[in-house]
Write a protein that holds these residues in place. Structure first.
Motif, mmCIF file in Angstrom:
data_model
loop_
_atom_site.group_PDB
_atom_site.id
_atom_site.type_symbol
_atom_site.label_atom_id
_atom_site.label_comp_id
_atom_site.label_asym_id
_atom_site.label_seq_id
_atom_site.Cartn_x
_atom_site.Cartn_y
_atom_site.Cartn_z
ATOM 1 N N HIS A 33 9.113 18.836 -7.824
ATOM 2 C CA HIS A 33 9.599 19.828 -6.863
ATOM 3 C C HIS A 33 10.841 20.540 -7.392
ATOM 4 C CE1 HIS A 33 10.164 21.669 -2.973
ATOM 5 N NE2 HIS A 33 11.407 21.229 -2.943
ATOM 6 N N GLU A 34 11.744 19.785 -7.992
ATOM 7 C CA GLU A 34 12.962 20.382 -8.541
ATOM 8 C C GLU A 34 12.646 21.334 -9.689
ATOM 9 O OE1 GLU A 34 15.783 17.356 -9.534
ATOM 10 O OE2 GLU A 34 15.784 16.548 -7.489
ATOM 11 N N VAL A 35 11.674 20.970 -10.513
ATOM 12 C CA VAL A 35 11.278 21.846 -11.629
ATOM 13 C C VAL A 35 10.714 23.156 -11.087
ATOM 14 C CG1 VAL A 35 9.617 22.102 -13.517
ATOM 15 C CG2 VAL A 35 10.934 20.003 -13.302
ATOM 16 N N LEU A 36 9.895 23.070 -10.037
ATOM 17 C CA LEU A 36 9.349 24.290 -9.431
ATOM 18 C C LEU A 36 10.468 25.172 -8.884
ATOM 19 C CD1 LEU A 36 6.189 23.011 -7.533
ATOM 20 C CD2 LEU A 36 6.255 24.650 -9.395
ATOM 21 N N LYS A 37 11.422 24.563 -8.199
ATOM 22 C CA LYS A 37 12.534 25.342 -7.639
ATOM 23 C C LYS A 37 13.371 25.974 -8.748
ATOM 24 C CE LYS A 37 14.559 24.071 -3.811
ATOM 25 N NZ LYS A 37 15.354 23.310 -2.860
ATOM 26 N N PHE A 38 13.563 25.240 -9.833
ATOM 27 C CA PHE A 38 14.335 25.789 -10.952
ATOM 28 C C PHE A 38 13.585 26.941 -11.606
ATOM 29 C CE2 PHE A 38 15.501 25.795 -15.497
ATOM 30 C CZ PHE A 38 16.839 26.123 -15.363
ATOM 31 N N GLY A 39 12.271 26.804 -11.725
ATOM 32 C CA GLY A 39 11.461 27.881 -12.290
ATOM 33 C C GLY A 39 11.491 29.128 -11.434
ATOM 34 N N MET A 40 11.560 28.954 -10.122
ATOM 35 C CA MET A 40 11.612 30.110 -9.216
ATOM 36 C C MET A 40 12.940 30.844 -9.318
ATOM 37 S SD MET A 40 9.656 29.118 -5.697
ATOM 38 C CE MET A 40 10.692 27.744 -5.268
ATOM 39 N N SER A 41 13.968 30.169 -9.725
ATOM 40 C CA SER A 41 15.294 30.810 -9.755
ATOM 41 C C SER A 41 15.360 31.928 -10.798
ATOM 42 C CB SER A 41 16.372 29.764 -10.045
ATOM 43 O OG SER A 41 16.208 29.250 -11.356
ATOM 44 N N GLY A 57 0.788 -1.225 0.000
ATOM 45 C CA GLY A 57 0.000 0.000 0.000
ATOM 46 C C GLY A 57 0.817 1.270 0.000
ATOM 47 N N LYS A 58 2.137 1.177 0.013
ATOM 48 C CA LYS A 58 2.978 2.377 -0.008
ATOM 49 C C LYS A 58 3.287 2.755 -1.455
ATOM 50 C CE LYS A 58 5.067 1.413 4.448
ATOM 51 N NZ LYS A 58 6.299 1.109 5.153
ATOM 52 N N PRO A 59 3.474 4.058 -1.723
ATOM 53 C CA PRO A 59 3.756 4.462 -3.095
ATOM 54 C C PRO A 59 5.091 3.909 -3.576
ATOM 55 C CG PRO A 59 3.731 6.365 -1.618
ATOM 56 C CD PRO A 59 3.370 5.183 -0.818
ATOM 57 N N SER A 60 5.159 3.617 -4.834
ATOM 58 C CA SER A 60 6.380 3.036 -5.392
ATOM 59 C C SER A 60 7.440 4.111 -5.578
ATOM 60 C CB SER A 60 6.062 2.384 -6.732
ATOM 61 O OG SER A 60 5.687 3.375 -7.663
ATOM 62 N N ASN A 61 8.631 3.672 -5.873
ATOM 63 C CA ASN A 61 9.748 4.600 -6.092
ATOM 64 C C ASN A 61 9.487 5.495 -7.295
ATOM 65 O OD1 ASN A 61 11.160 3.636 -3.928
ATOM 66 N ND2 ASN A 61 12.329 2.138 -5.112
ATOM 67 N N LYS A 62 8.776 4.959 -8.272
ATOM 68 C CA LYS A 62 8.472 5.730 -9.478
ATOM 69 C C LYS A 62 7.654 6.971 -9.124
ATOM 70 C CE LYS A 62 5.391 4.827 -13.044
ATOM 71 N NZ LYS A 62 4.745 3.864 -13.926
ATOM 72 N N ASP A 63 6.657 6.786 -8.246
ATOM 73 C CA ASP A 63 5.806 7.901 -7.831
ATOM 74 C C ASP A 63 6.605 8.922 -7.024
ATOM 75 O OD1 ASP A 63 3.383 9.240 -7.707
ATOM 76 O OD2 ASP A 63 2.923 8.407 -5.732
ATOM 77 N N LEU A 64 7.468 8.433 -6.143
ATOM 78 C CA LEU A 64 8.293 9.342 -5.344
ATOM 79 C C LEU A 64 9.252 10.118 -6.232
ATOM 80 C CD1 LEU A 64 9.090 7.126 -2.228
ATOM 81 C CD2 LEU A 64 7.491 9.019 -2.379
ATOM 82 N N ASP A 65 9.799 9.470 -7.220
ATOM 83 C CA ASP A 65 10.705 10.153 -8.138
ATOM 84 C C ASP A 65 9.990 11.265 -8.887
ATOM 85 O OD1 ASP A 65 12.790 8.555 -7.368
ATOM 86 O OD2 ASP A 65 12.601 7.146 -9.044
ATOM 87 N N LEU A 66 8.752 11.014 -9.303
ATOM 88 C CA LEU A 66 7.997 12.050 -10.004
ATOM 89 C C LEU A 66 7.757 13.258 -9.109
ATOM 90 C CD1 LEU A 66 5.361 10.006 -12.015
ATOM 91 C CD2 LEU A 66 7.265 11.316 -12.905
ATOM 92 N N LYS A 67 7.475 13.007 -7.824
ATOM 93 C CA LYS A 67 7.272 14.119 -6.889
ATOM 94 C C LYS A 67 8.555 14.925 -6.727
ATOM 95 C CE LYS A 67 3.511 12.271 -4.101
ATOM 96 N NZ LYS A 67 3.092 11.843 -2.765
ATOM 97 N N LYS A 68 9.675 14.229 -6.608
ATOM 98 C CA LYS A 68 10.953 14.936 -6.470
ATOM 99 C C LYS A 68 11.266 15.748 -7.717
ATOM 100 C CE LYS A 68 13.257 11.817 -3.257
ATOM 101 N NZ LYS A 68 14.353 10.843 -3.088
#
Length: 171
Positions: free
Chosen positions: A63-71, A49-60
């Motif tokens: 998040h990185e894309v948002l931070k890069f866009g803010m720069s 029932g825990k999210p897979s690594n694939k889902d966690l990678d997409l979240k990361k």
């Protein structure tokens, strides 16, 4: 002997030799073998029932894309974007800035005037406004009684009254 001798200890003469040391070990559940179906690629969750690594990678990555866009923002927009990101992640939004009461009332009056001007502008351009208001018909219908006699109109009454008044004045 290091034990204090009591009546019960004396009753068990070989108490030290009968002593048993028991160590508690918590039950460890058996681990299920991870079996991923090669056919089911869209499965985002593991069997437990825990999210897979694939889902966690997409979240990361998101998040990185948002931070890069803010720069690329200028400092004021960057600060606003960071606050918006923090709020989206669950932080409490910042309190509103203090505004003097007189300034606030002045601002509200201006907004109210603008809203009224826009409303009048819309009313002047409105198609509905050109038609005007229609009078409601009174629902005092006694048509079958008056059909044989007709209705007396106000203008007829005024004419009769004017003629009678003139006659009285002439006499």
């Amino acid at each position: 002997m290091s034990l204090i001798m009591t009546k019960a200890a004396l009753a068990l003469k070989n108490a030290e030799s009968n002593f048993q040391f028991v160590k508690f070990e918590a039950h460890k559940p058996k681990k299920k073998k991870e079996t991923h179906d090669k056919d089911n690629i869209t499965n985002d969750y593991k069997l437990d029932g825990k999210p897979s690594n694939k889902d966690l990678d997409l979240k990361k990555i998101r998040h990185e894309v948002l931070k890069f866009g803010m720069s690329g923002f200028d400092p004021t927009k960057k600060q606003e974007a960071k606050i918006a990101l923090a709020v989206s992640l669950g932080a409490k939004p910042p309190k509103k800035e203090y505004l003097n009461y007189k300034d606030l009332m002045q601002k509200r009056k201006e907004e109210k005037l603008k809203a009224q001007e826009e409303k009048q502008l819309m009313m002047s351009k409105s198609i509905l406004h050109t038609g005007g208001k229609k009078k409601k018909k009174t629902n005092n219908d006694v048509g079958h009684l008056l059909s044989s006699y007709g209705k007396v109109q106000k203008k007829d009454l005024k004419k009769n009254n004017d003629k009678g008044a003139k006659k009285k004045k002439k006499r």
